[in-house]
Structure formats: C-alpha cells, structure tokens
Motif scaffolding. Structure first.
Motif, short mmCIF file in Angstrom:
data_model
loop_
_atom_site.label_atom_id
_atom_site.label_comp_id
_atom_site.label_asym_id
_atom_site.label_seq_id
_atom_site.Cartn_x
_atom_site.Cartn_y
_atom_site.Cartn_z
N GLU A 91 0.83 -1.21 0.00
CA GLU A 91 0.00 0.00 0.00
C GLU A 91 0.87 1.25 0.00
O GLU A 91 0.57 2.23 -0.70
N GLU A 92 1.95 1.23 0.79
CA GLU A 92 2.86 2.38 0.83
C GLU A 92 3.55 2.58 -0.50
O GLU A 92 3.73 3.71 -0.95
N GLU A 93 3.94 1.47 -1.14
CA GLU A 93 4.59 1.56 -2.45
C GLU A 93 3.61 2.09 -3.49
O GLU A 93 3.99 2.89 -4.37
N LYS A 94 2.36 1.67 -3.40
CA LYS A 94 1.34 2.15 -4.32
C LYS A 94 1.16 3.66 -4.17
O LYS A 94 1.08 4.39 -5.17
N ARG A 96 3.38 5.72 -2.99
CA ARG A 96 4.61 6.37 -3.43
C ARG A 96 4.62 6.50 -4.96
O ARG A 96 4.98 7.55 -5.50
N GLN A 97 4.21 5.44 -5.65
CA GLN A 97 4.16 5.47 -7.10
C GLN A 97 3.12 6.47 -7.60
O GLN A 97 3.34 7.16 -8.61
N GLU A 98 1.99 6.55 -6.91
CA GLU A 98 0.96 7.52 -7.28
C GLU A 98 1.47 8.95 -7.10
O GLU A 98 1.18 9.82 -7.92
N GLU A 99 2.24 9.17 -6.03
CA GLU A 99 2.80 10.50 -5.78
C GLU A 99 3.84 10.84 -6.84
O GLU A 99 3.90 11.98 -7.33
N ILE A 100 4.66 9.85 -7.21
CA ILE A 100 5.66 10.07 -8.26
C ILE A 100 4.96 10.42 -9.58
O ILE A 100 5.37 11.35 -10.28
N LYS A 101 3.90 9.67 -9.89
CA LYS A 101 3.15 9.93 -11.12
C LYS A 101 2.54 11.33 -11.10
O LYS A 101 2.56 12.04 -12.11
N ARG A 102 1.99 11.72 -9.93
CA ARG A 102 1.38 13.05 -9.82
C ARG A 102 2.42 14.14 -10.06
O ARG A 102 2.17 15.11 -10.79
N LYS A 103 3.60 13.97 -9.46
CA LYS A 103 4.66 14.97 -9.63
C LYS A 103 5.15 15.01 -11.07
O LYS A 103 5.46 16.08 -11.60
N GLN A 104 5.23 13.83 -11.70
CA GLN A 104 5.65 13.78 -13.10
C GLN A 104 4.64 14.49 -14.00
O GLN A 104 5.03 15.21 -14.92
N GLU A 105 3.36 14.29 -13.72
CA GLU A 105 2.32 14.94 -14.51
C GLU A 105 2.36 16.45 -14.31
O GLU A 105 2.18 17.22 -15.27
N GLU A 106 2.60 16.89 -13.06
CA GLU A 106 2.71 18.32 -12.78
C GLU A 106 3.91 18.91 -13.50
O GLU A 106 3.84 20.02 -14.06
N ALA A 107 5.05 18.17 -13.46
CA ALA A 107 6.26 18.65 -14.12
C ALA A 107 6.07 18.74 -15.63
O ALA A 107 6.52 19.71 -16.27
N GLU A 108 5.39 17.74 -16.20
CA GLU A 108 5.13 17.76 -17.64
C GLU A 108 4.19 18.90 -18.01
O GLU A 108 4.38 19.56 -19.05
#
Length: 242
Positions: A91-94, A96-108
């Motif tokens: 659950e924590e890894e999920k 973390r991956q969702e947060e990484i994806k959110r930051k990537q989308e914001e950066a893009e």
C-alpha cells in the motif's frame, strides 16, 4: 486362562488405539511457538500451503535482519503478521508510485506551459530587406544586407528581452541562412515593435549570396526562441526545459 489372555489382548489394542488417537489429536503446527525446530517442521508441513510457508520464511528472514524476537509468537501469528506487513508495504509503495506519477504529470504540465511561452510569446516577421552594395569610394568594402524585423509580443506579459535563432527560408521551405537574434528592450503585452539590423555579406559563402539575391516576397522566416525574460521576473531557457 483364555479369558485373561483375551483381556490382555484387548487392553493392548485399546492402548494402541489411544496412542494413535492422541497422535492424531496433537497440537496443529500453526499453534506451535516459534523455534528453529518448528521452522523446520513448517518447511516440511503438509498442513500449510506454499503461500503460508513463504510468508513464514519471509517473516523469519525479516525478523533476523532487524533483530526481532519471534519466540512469543505462534506460527499462525507469524504468518498473519507477515501478511499484514507485506500488505502495508504494498500500500505504501502504491501511494509512493501515485505520488511520483502526480509529480511527473505536474512537471510535464509545467514544461508544456513553459514551452508554449517560448514558442508562442514572440512572433518574428521580415518586413523590409535591402542591400547596400560595396563601394570602395564610400569605404564600403562588402555588400551589406539591411533588414527590418517585426517583433510581436502575443503573450499577456511584458517581455523584457529575448534571444533566439531566426532562419530565412526560400519559397519552398529550404533553409537559406540562420542568424542569432538578441533583443533587450521591453515589448508590452499584445504589442509589436520593429528591429533594424544588418550584416556584411561574405562573398565566399553561398548562403550569404543567396540571402542577398532572394527577393523579400520569396523569403519566409522561422524563429526559434532560446531564452525569454518577462518583466515580472520569470526567465525561461529552452536548454532547461527540453
């Protein structure tokens, strides 16, 4: 005498059956407390599924790595706790991956917004072109191409300055020559200004000669912004965005 023998035989059978029953009714492996011997029994047990054995092995391995004492826990507790531990990790890894994806989308999203400002804030057009030909009597020893560019600020911000590359193309879209352009005067939002520039023709360079000889109406202009500075302090560099 025969009756006594029959009683003894019956007693032996009863005792044997009791041993079998007691053996069959022994404590399940899942209720055994942790020990190295029990761990071996778990490995060889037919009472546990392979998944349960894997959970148990993982729990023991993890406990050894963090110096956790399992001696007060049963096999069942160890397996249950390990399931919960792994589920929590998943659950924590999920998350973390969702947060990484959110930051990537914001950066893009931010990248695309900055590229839009770079590509669309300033449009450049060629509105005049003339040639001053070499004349040694006037101390002009090379032909000079004179140009007037139209710089249009299409953004909603005041542009403090910019630099980039302007490419002159023929009517078929073939590149004639590229020049670096730098402009450091303010251009109000939604307004345009003209910029006069000139450069000497190198008679030994075909691109210079072609640009000199191509009529204005047959020249198109492409401008690629390298850096732009807005009056409110924002600076965008293509090298940092792309």
């Amino acid at each position: 005498m025969k009756r006594l023998k029959r009683k003894k035989a019956a007693l032996v059978i009863i005792v044997s059956l009791m041993v079998v029953v007691l053996s069959a009714c022994g404590k399940p492996i899942t209720e055994e407390l942790y020990s190295e011997n029990v761990s071996q029994e778990v490995k060889n047990s037919t009472q546990l599924t392979q998944e349960e054995k894997d959970y148990y092995s993982s729990a023991v391995e993890n406990a050894n790595s963090v110096s956790t004492d399992l001696s007060a826990k049963t096999v069942s507790q160890i397996i249950t706790d390990e399931k919960e531990r792994q589920l929590k990790i998943e659950e924590e890894e999920k998350k973390r991956q969702e947060e990484i994806k959110r930051k990537q989308e914001e950066a893009e999203k931010e990248k695309q917004a900055q590229l839009k400002l770079l590509n669309e804030s300033i449009t450049v057009g060629l509105i005049k072109k003339s040639v001053t030909y070499a004349d040694s009597d006037k101390w002009i020893f090379s032909d000079i191409i004179n140009m007037t560019l139209d710089l249009n600020n299409t953004s909603d911000k005041v542009v403090k300055g910019f630099q980039g590359v302007i490419t002159f193309e023929d009517m078929f879209g073939n590149e004639i020559k590229s020049l670096n352009v730098k402009y450091d005067n303010p251009i109000e939002a939604g307004s345009s200004t003209s910029y006069d520039g000139s450069f000497e023709v190198n008679q030994f360079m075909d691109e210079d000669n072609e640009l000199r000889d191509t009529p204005l109406e047959k020249i198109t202009v492409d401008f690629k912004m390298d850096q732009i500075i807005f009056d409110e302090g924002t600076t965008i560099k293509r090298s940092e965005v792309e």
